[in-house]
Design a protein around this motif. Sequence first.
Motif, mmCIF file in Angstrom:
data_model
loop_
_atom_site.group_PDB
_atom_site.id
_atom_site.type_symbol
_atom_site.label_atom_id
_atom_site.label_comp_id
_atom_site.label_asym_id
_atom_site.label_seq_id
_atom_site.Cartn_x
_atom_site.Cartn_y
_atom_site.Cartn_z
ATOM 1 N N SER A 1 0.836 -1.211 0.000
ATOM 2 C CA SER A 1 0.000 0.000 0.000
ATOM 3 C C SER A 1 0.865 1.252 0.000
ATOM 4 O O SER A 1 0.522 2.267 -0.624
ATOM 5 C CB SER A 1 -0.926 0.005 1.229
ATOM 6 O OG SER A 1 -1.823 -1.075 1.194
ATOM 7 N N THR B 1 2.007 1.808 -3.712
ATOM 8 C CA THR B 1 0.957 2.288 -4.613
ATOM 9 C C THR B 1 0.539 3.714 -4.265
ATOM 10 O O THR B 1 0.226 4.514 -5.158
ATOM 11 C CB THR B 1 -0.278 1.367 -4.566
ATOM 12 O OG1 THR B 1 -0.726 1.222 -3.212
ATOM 13 C CG2 THR B 1 0.033 -0.004 -5.131
ATOM 14 N N THR B 2 0.570 4.051 -2.977
ATOM 15 C CA THR B 2 0.222 5.411 -2.564
ATOM 16 C C THR B 2 1.270 6.408 -3.046
ATOM 17 O O THR B 2 0.941 7.520 -3.486
ATOM 18 C CB THR B 2 0.076 5.495 -1.029
ATOM 19 O OG1 THR B 2 -0.920 4.563 -0.594
ATOM 20 C CG2 THR B 2 -0.330 6.892 -0.582
ATOM 21 N N GLN C 1 5.927 4.520 -14.515
ATOM 22 C CA GLN C 1 5.710 5.868 -14.002
ATOM 23 C C GLN C 1 6.850 6.808 -14.398
ATOM 24 O O GLN C 1 6.617 7.953 -14.796
ATOM 25 C CB GLN C 1 5.566 5.828 -12.478
ATOM 26 C CG GLN C 1 5.261 7.169 -11.821
ATOM 27 C CD GLN C 1 3.892 7.707 -12.203
ATOM 28 O OE1 GLN C 1 3.063 7.007 -12.787
ATOM 29 N NE2 GLN C 1 3.655 8.968 -11.899
ATOM 30 N N GLY D 1 5.909 -4.383 -8.741
ATOM 31 C CA GLY D 1 6.032 -3.016 -8.268
ATOM 32 C C GLY D 1 7.120 -2.258 -9.015
ATOM 33 O O GLY D 1 6.941 -1.092 -9.387
ATOM 34 N N SER E 1 5.838 -1.198 -12.349
ATOM 35 C CA SER E 1 4.971 -0.016 -12.239
ATOM 36 C C SER E 1 5.801 1.253 -12.071
ATOM 37 O O SER E 1 5.466 2.303 -12.629
ATOM 38 C CB SER E 1 4.018 -0.163 -11.041
ATOM 39 O OG SER E 1 3.166 -1.257 -11.212
ATOM 40 N N ARG F 1 0.676 7.148 -6.618
ATOM 41 C CA ARG F 1 -0.427 8.106 -6.741
ATOM 42 C C ARG F 1 0.056 9.519 -6.425
ATOM 43 O O ARG F 1 -0.338 10.483 -7.086
ATOM 44 C CB ARG F 1 -1.564 7.719 -5.794
ATOM 45 C CG ARG F 1 -2.319 6.482 -6.213
ATOM 46 C CD ARG F 1 -3.457 6.147 -5.277
ATOM 47 N NE ARG F 1 -4.509 7.148 -5.306
ATOM 48 C CZ ARG F 1 -5.638 7.050 -4.619
ATOM 49 N NH1 ARG F 1 -5.845 6.005 -3.840
ATOM 50 N NH2 ARG F 1 -6.554 7.996 -4.703
ATOM 51 N N TYR G 1 10.082 -1.209 -3.419
ATOM 52 C CA TYR G 1 9.791 -2.455 -4.144
ATOM 53 C C TYR G 1 11.012 -3.369 -4.246
ATOM 54 O O TYR G 1 10.872 -4.594 -4.286
ATOM 55 C CB TYR G 1 9.231 -2.138 -5.527
ATOM 56 C CG TYR G 1 7.796 -1.670 -5.496
ATOM 57 C CD1 TYR G 1 6.836 -2.360 -4.754
ATOM 58 C CD2 TYR G 1 7.377 -0.542 -6.196
ATOM 59 C CE1 TYR G 1 5.529 -1.949 -4.719
ATOM 60 C CE2 TYR G 1 6.056 -0.115 -6.163
ATOM 61 C CZ TYR G 1 5.139 -0.828 -5.426
ATOM 62 O OH TYR G 1 3.831 -0.409 -5.381
#
Length: 228
Positions: free
Chosen positions: A87, A90-91, A135, A128, A131, A94, A120
């Motif tokens: 979490s 992912t936060t 990004q 992760g 991702s 964001r 990660y």
Amino acid sequence: MKNINLLVIALAIVSFAKAQNSVSGSSVAGNPQLSVNLAVLDNVSRSAADEFIDQAERYEQDGDFDNAAAMLSKAANEYQQDRKFASYGTTLIRLSNIHLLLSNYSEAEQVVLKRVLKNYTKIGSRVGQMSAYQQLGKIYLAANKLPQSLWFYTQQGILAQQLKDNHAYIESVLGIVSVKIKKKDYQLATRDLNTIELLSKNANTVQYNQLIKQNRALIAERTTVKKS
């Protein structure tokens, strides 16, 4: 005789339990204050991070990205303290997206390079890391740092192939197409779009069709302007 007595005691216990459940149920239904108290207890199970996320989403919907970033930063710190590292990651992504919307490219980049990738790598999440690479590809594309963007989209694609993640691979190639369009390499971008179309058909998905059409239209528009 002893067995009969035990049976009587057991039946009495069952009857008492049923009566208690009945009383408890009717007490909750007939006592609004007790129902409210139970609802409050349920809300206690929500973490502070969850509350910060909710606030961030409300700010984001209102277009208040500065306060959304502040709430996401608080949520990330809470997740880190709670050792909820998935979490946390992912936060942070964001949060990086919010900085990207604000054109704070350096902030968006540093969040990913110094915190997301480190997190990660620490927990051994290759998904992760993938991702994070995607990004960074987006950030460098927006900042017009095209060689860096191309490199990170390529790294995303390599990991996607290793993980057999067809969707992530298609997204990496779409990112590469965006880079090539910015570099005015329209012929190479068109070849990549043909590859994506084939990959989408093989994956039996239509979710990228609109993006493919938009990129083809953009290439057609740019090449028409160039010829004229």
